[in-house]
Design an enzyme around this catalytic site. Structure first.
Site, PDB file in Angstrom:
ATOM      1  N   CYS A 278     -14.188   1.673 -28.047  1.00  0.00           N
ATOM      2  CA  CYS A 278     -14.515   2.672 -29.065  1.00  0.00           C
ATOM      3  C   CYS A 278     -13.772   3.968 -28.798  1.00  0.00           C
ATOM      4  O   CYS A 278     -13.401   4.683 -29.718  1.00  0.00           O
ATOM      5  CB  CYS A 278     -16.015   2.905 -29.103  1.00  0.00           C
ATOM      6  N   HIS A 496     -20.772   6.002 -26.070  1.00  0.00           N
ATOM      7  CA  HIS A 496     -20.070   5.494 -27.250  1.00  0.00           C
ATOM      8  C   HIS A 496     -19.270   6.631 -27.865  1.00  0.00           C
ATOM      9  O   HIS A 496     -19.735   7.765 -27.949  1.00  0.00           O
ATOM     10  CB  HIS A 496     -21.089   4.953 -28.248  1.00  0.00           C
TER      11      HIS A 496
END
Length: 1153
Positions: A278, A496
């Protein structure tokens, strides 16, 4: 309303098993989702419980066919490590009833079926739970009563004696999770606390955030607080045998993105996540939406090819990398690729700026400068309120004076000014925000979640260009507009990444979160990414309505600004002519491949994979790739055949391909037996050979990827020439044979025979000898290979019993070998077939690594999974040439983070090698070892402490390793230290205190047990009390001295804290003499130090003057004993030149039991 109906579990080739599950009376095409959990629970109790279940729903019937397929090995892919959100690794998180692992872990290794996104609508509640008779609890785990938040019921789950650790374990749990509907999911911010009943400010509280689902219904902290600290009556956590637990929960409504179409909703598409990429996806999206960058990039690769070009393999894709690291690697790779092309220098034109480092002497005319380039700027977040404050700090002038003077070649040591100014800024300015720093005390990375603001427009010409050097071109207007924000959501050890981008610098922002792209409002983009804390109002009436405060773990990590004067050039338009020809070709090929695959998928129902195994396949695989059963169909050639093709037609095609006449072919169906072996079941009849392939496929396997697996029996005559297949009678059984050589430890396939069921093995000995190449008088032993799961079963066959009485049937396997004479039994490692199969089934190659070098394999050993703890350490000791195996200490591997676990394996603490290699639901093949100086059983009864000792006279610091029995006191620790150091005075007195985050967190009394020292807190210090600090008066006070640097309303504490005794009525001038001596600071540096009273991390009142009475501002311990201190304000300097530096190991106190 429901009546019991039957579900039939069909195992291939075997009878069905009946499971009763209540189903509605009315026939349905679908099984109600609410019944699936109950069905799954019942199914798990059946012998087929280790198989995945696919339900096929025929219309108008209650009898459901259940296909049982072997479940693939499930490994928890870290993905974006989003399961690590909001939590640093030092706060271990784990759901209950599982093996203790480091870092947050889900209950099962699969994600929720519903993808979720946070939205602002929030329900909050605070719940208090008083546990009575805490010391008398004998339950392993304890649930609180239920409380409601967000329309659902919750509980606190506590393990009073720890969940496999010597700490209180505490979790937030969804009550009645098994009754919730399929796909249920809720996102919750929560904090759990143990309330200090003496002083609520000393309560221990930890925060977390989690997407709760049916599979991940509990989340929290395995090591919440050490049991020694919890149970210490002087601490105030347990009073009158009561422990007070508090939970604050904020539940946010979730949006279902199951059918969300990013392209349709926003016009943009996302990037797929390779596992934990990510960070890369967010950066690539940011760069992609700078058209000038895209227009002039001369190569384009998929993310997999991109990571491969960095030298990152598939394992690295599952490890989090830093965005700044990726950005620099990417630019470097692109620069190299562009060299010698028409686009050489594009990266520099877009991202490169220059600054000037200078050192300018104060008293002589000398100035040294050095020009450097940058592609991005790393700005401080800690101690800075916004971007401008960071730039102020970036160009801040440092004074080189006193012991830190600048040495000029011409003028010698000189007072000087050192600093940095910018020569020019690039068109695209990339600002990396320093949200992470290394905490030397805790030996870990920590994230800085402080509030940090950034403007939509950034003016770097402000205040008459104070950031610019004299050489800067003042005609260039350095006014920038915010283009994109890269966000990190998580803690210091994972999280994330996603990006907010406005491609056209309009008011419309888009969030690029891997595959998903959504439109976002300005508040979400700016205010919610500043960090800091958020205050949520209490939504449960009738309870304590004090607002709930949670740290914002989601905040900006990288900012991209575009200069206004370069906006049109950077955000240039693109047309088809700007796309390189090689990209057009590649896109065309990809589209063609996509269309082909689409067509193939659309026609998949018309085709089947025909896999035909022959004797040659058995011979090629057995003893090399497999040992049990006959063949691994994954390594068998597959033919894509129309389902309408009859087997007779297929025989003609196979005859051409294999060169085997049709009349010599006979096909057999396979069956997976109840004992999990896979064997030929029976030959196809002539009628079945006229059937189509689609008709022959097992009805339970009519998926898009349906397969027909067959065994091809080829009839051979003399000299192995194909002949017509002889008929098979009921009395004939087809048996397969393997030969084992104990001397070479080799197993191989030797053939098959049709035998009379009434016959005996003795009748075919000569044939078996011939197949093996043995002499005709060689004695042989026969064994039937029965099964290998869950354990090996290999039965000796009496050659005088009939095959029928030995229960041998079609497809069975006989393994045989030469009979071993008694004198050779001890000569062979595995003297017979059963012992060899046991070895094969349980053998495990283990990679051993020295704990000090956790990335390097030291050696490998082939061991048995059934080895005991003693067997393993004995083998390792033999490999290392170590006489005493008990001096070995082993540590398990953490496969998620690829590092050793924090807790080593206790002496005989795990029974077998399999237990040592198992992590949650995953097996690994790495162990770490240490060689101890004393046996591990002895060491386990000791506590090992690393202690820093401060000498009273010369203020030097020395490092010591102290070992004491677990029941020892602090007094015994002092006595041990006295034997290791040279004391300043024969009657020396000592202070023992703990340092955490540059502050004194605790002072220990001689009577305290050493197990109360918290291994997760910080540095343990032992200080000799100076003579002048003895004979304490009734109104004298021992005061901690903290070093700090002030930034607006915040203070940044740094350096080594120490105690100083301040006498009643004593002025600062006297106290300063002792402080200067204690810290060994030069007069020149000390003259810059300013002194002030600090309480609870805040500066109170004016700075002290030399004549001020210091203790006049100190109060009784209203904030806790060490929250009032004498603050010393100065720059971060190395003011300890006369003392040796502490070894790095001393910075972190480690207790290993």
């Amino acid at each position: 309303m429901n009546s019991p109906s039957s579900l039939f579990v069909r195992s291939k080739g075997k009878r069905k098993k009946k499971i009763i599950v209540p189903l509605p009376r009315r026939p349905r095409r679908r099984l109600p989702l609410r019944l699936l959990p109950d069905f799954a629970r019942r199914l798990r109790r059946s012998p087929e419980s280790r198989s995945a279940v696919v339900l096929l729903f025929p219309p108008h019937t209650h009898r459901l066919r259940v296909q049982l397929n072997p479940r693939p090995h499930v490994r928890s892919a870290p993905g974006c490590m989003s399961c690590l959100l909001q939590q640093d690794q030092d706060e271990e998180m784990l759901v209950p009833d599982q093996e203790v692992v480091e870092g947050p872990q889900p209950m099962e290794d699969s994600a929720s079926t519903v993808e979720n996104e946070q939205v602002p609508e929030t329900s909050t509640s605070r719940f208090t739970w008083t546990i009575e008779n805490f010391s008398k609890l004998n339950q392993k785990k304890l649930y609180s009563e239920v409380f409601a938040v967000g329309g659902y019921k919750w509980q606190v789950l506590v393990f009073p004696s720890g969940n496999g650790v010597e700490s209180l374990s505490m979790y937030l749990n969804v009550a009645d999770a098994n009754m919730l509907p399929h796909g249920w999911s809720k996102f919750a911010l929560f904090s759990l606390a143990v309330i200090n009943q003496f002083d609520s400010k000393l309560s221990l509280r930890k925060e977390a955030a989690h997407h709760f689902s049916i599979r991940e219904s509990d989340w929290g902290f395995t090591s919440f607080m050490h049991l020694g600290e919890l149970n210490d009556p002087s601490k105030g956590y347990i009073v009158n045998d009561q422990c007070v637990i508090e939970a604050e929960v904020a539940v946010r409504r979730v949006v279902d993105y199951w059918n969300y179409d990013s392209k349709k909703e926003t016009g943009y598409v996302g990037l797929k996540n390779q596992g934990a990429t990510c960070y890369m996806n967010s950066l690539l999206q940011t760069l992609y939406h700078i058209p000038y960058f895209r227009k002039h990039s001369d190569n384009s690769v998929s993310t997999k090819e991109l990571t491969k070009s960095f030298g990152w393999d598939s394992v690295d894709s599952f490890l989090q990398h830093d965005v700044q690291e990726l950005n620099r690697v990417l630019c470097e790779k692109l620069e190299n690729k562009m060299k010698g092309t028409t686009v050489e220098g594009t990266i520099q034109k877009l991202f490169e700026g220059h600054h000037m480092n200078y050192i300018e002497c104060v008293n002589v005319d000398y100035k040294s400068t050095r020009k450097e380039s940058f592609y991005d700027l790393a700005l401080d977040v800690k101690g800075c309120s916004d971007v401008y404050a960071s730039f102020d700090k970036y160009v801040e002038v440092e004074r080189l004076e006193g012991d830190n003077k600048y040495h000029s070649e011409k003028h010698g040591l000189q007072d000087a000014k050192k600093g940095m100014l910018f020569i020019d800024f690039p068109p695209v300015l990339q600002l990396q925000l320093k949200r992470f720093e290394y905490d030397f005390v805790r030996d870990t990375m920590v994230k800085i979640n402080d509030r940090y603001e950034f403007p939509l427009q950034l003016d770097l010409d402000k205040d008459d260009g104070k950031y610019l050097s004299p050489e800067a071109d003042r005609r260039v207007r350095n006014l920038y507009t915010l283009h994109s924000i890269l966000v990190h959501n998580g803690g210091g050890h994972g999280g994330h990444y996603y990006a907010f981008i406005r491609p056209a610098l309009s008011d419309v922002w888009y969030k690029f979160d891997d595959e998903r792209v959504t439109k976002e409002g300005m508040k979400r983009v700016l205010e919610e990414q500043y960090g800091g804390e958020e205050e949520l109002p209490h939504t449960n009436p009738g309870l304590n309505t004090t607002p709930l405060r949670f740290t914002k773990h989601s905040n900006a990590y990288m900012l991209v600004y575009i200069r206004e004067s370069d906006k049109e050039k950077v955000l240039c338009g693109l047309d088809e002519n700007d796309i390189p020809e090689h990209l057009k070709t590649r896109l065309r090929k990809e589209n063609e491949e996509r269309e082909y695959k689409k067509k193939e998928k659309a026609e998949a129902h018309m085709f089947a994979a025909l896999k035909v195994a022959r004797d040659s396949d058995f011979a090629e695989q057995i003893g090399k790739h497999i040992y049990f059963d006959l063949v691994d169909y994954d390594n068998i050639r597959s033919f894509r055949a129309p389902k309408s093709l009859t087997l007779s037609q297929a025989k003609d095609e196979l005859s051409k391909d294999f060169g085997i006449p049709v009349q010599s072919q006979r096909f057999w169906l396979w069956a997976k037996r109840l004992n999990k072996t896979y064997r030929p079941l029976r030959p196809l009849t002539l009628q079945e050979e006229s059937f189509s392939i689609g008709q022959l496929i097992d009805p339970s396997n009519k998926s898009l990827n349906s397969e027909l697996k067959l065994f091809l029996e080829v009839a051979l005559g003399q000299e192995n020439h194909p002949i017509a297949v002889p008929p098979k009678t009921k009395d004939n059984i087809l048996i397969f044979f393997k030969l084992y050589d104990p001397e070479k430890e080799e197993l191989r396939y030797v053939g098959r025979l049709f035998l009379e069921a009434s016959g005996k093995p003795a009748d075919i000995l000569h044939k078996l000898q011939e197949m093996a190449g043995f002499q005709s008088d060689e004695d042989i032993e026969l064994y039937e290979e029965v099964r290998f799961e869950p354990s090996v079963m290999c039965v000796h066959i009496d050659i005088n019993d009939s095959f029928l009485s030995s229960q041998l049937e079609d497809g069975d396997i006989i393994c045989y070998q030469k009979r071993c004479s008694p004198e050779k039994l001890d000569h062979y490692r595995h003297a017979d077939v059963p012992s060899f199969f046991e070895y094969i089934q349980n053998r495990q190659v283990v990679h051993f690594r020295l704990l000090e070098k956790p990335k390097e394999d030291d050696f490998t050993l082939e061991l048995s999974k059934r080895f005991t703890y003693d067997d393993v350490v004995e083998k390792v000791a033999h490999q290392l040439g170590l006489d005493d195996p008990s001096k070995l200490r082993l540590t398990q591997h953490q496969p998620y983070s690829q590092i050793p676990k924090t807790h080593y394996i206790k002496y005989r603490g795990l029974d077998h090698l399999t237990d040592m290699l198992r992590h949650a639901n995953q097996m690994c093949d790495i162990l770490y070892y240490e060689i101890l100086d004393i046996p591990l059983p002895v060491l386990q009864d000791l506590i090992t402490l690393r202690v820093a000792f401060y000498h009273a006279k010369n203020n030097e610091v020395s490092s010591h390793s102290i070992r004491l029995p677990k029941g020892s006191t602090i007094f015994e620790l002092i006595e041990d230290i006295k034997s290791k150091v040279e004391l300043s005075y024969s009657d020396a007195e000592f202070r023992i205190f703990e340092v955490y985050k540059n502050k004194i967190s605790k002072v220990y009394q001689p009577t305290e047990q050493i197990y109360s020292v918290n291994e997760q807190i910080g540095l343990l210090c032992v200080e000799e009390v100076p003579e002048e600090e003895k004979n304490v008066g009734a109104r004298d006070r021992l005061v901690p001295v903290y070093h700090f640097k002030k930034d607006k309303q915040c203070i940044d504490i740094h350096g080594e804290p120490r105690f100083i005794l301040i006498r009643d009525g004593e002025a600062l001038s006297n106290v300063k003499v002792r402080i200067q001596n204690k810290f060994q600071v030069s007069d020149e540096q000390f003259a810059k130090w300013k002194f002030v009273y600090i309480a609870h991390n805040r500066v109170n009142g004016e700075y002290f003057q030399d004549s001020d009475v210091v203790l006049s501002r100190f109060q009784k311990d209203v904030y806790g004993p060490w929250e009032q201190c004498l603050g010393v304000e100065h720059e971060r300097l190395d003011f300890t030149p006369k003392r040796p530096c502490l070894p790095h190991q001393v910075l972190l106190l480690r207790l290993r039991y």
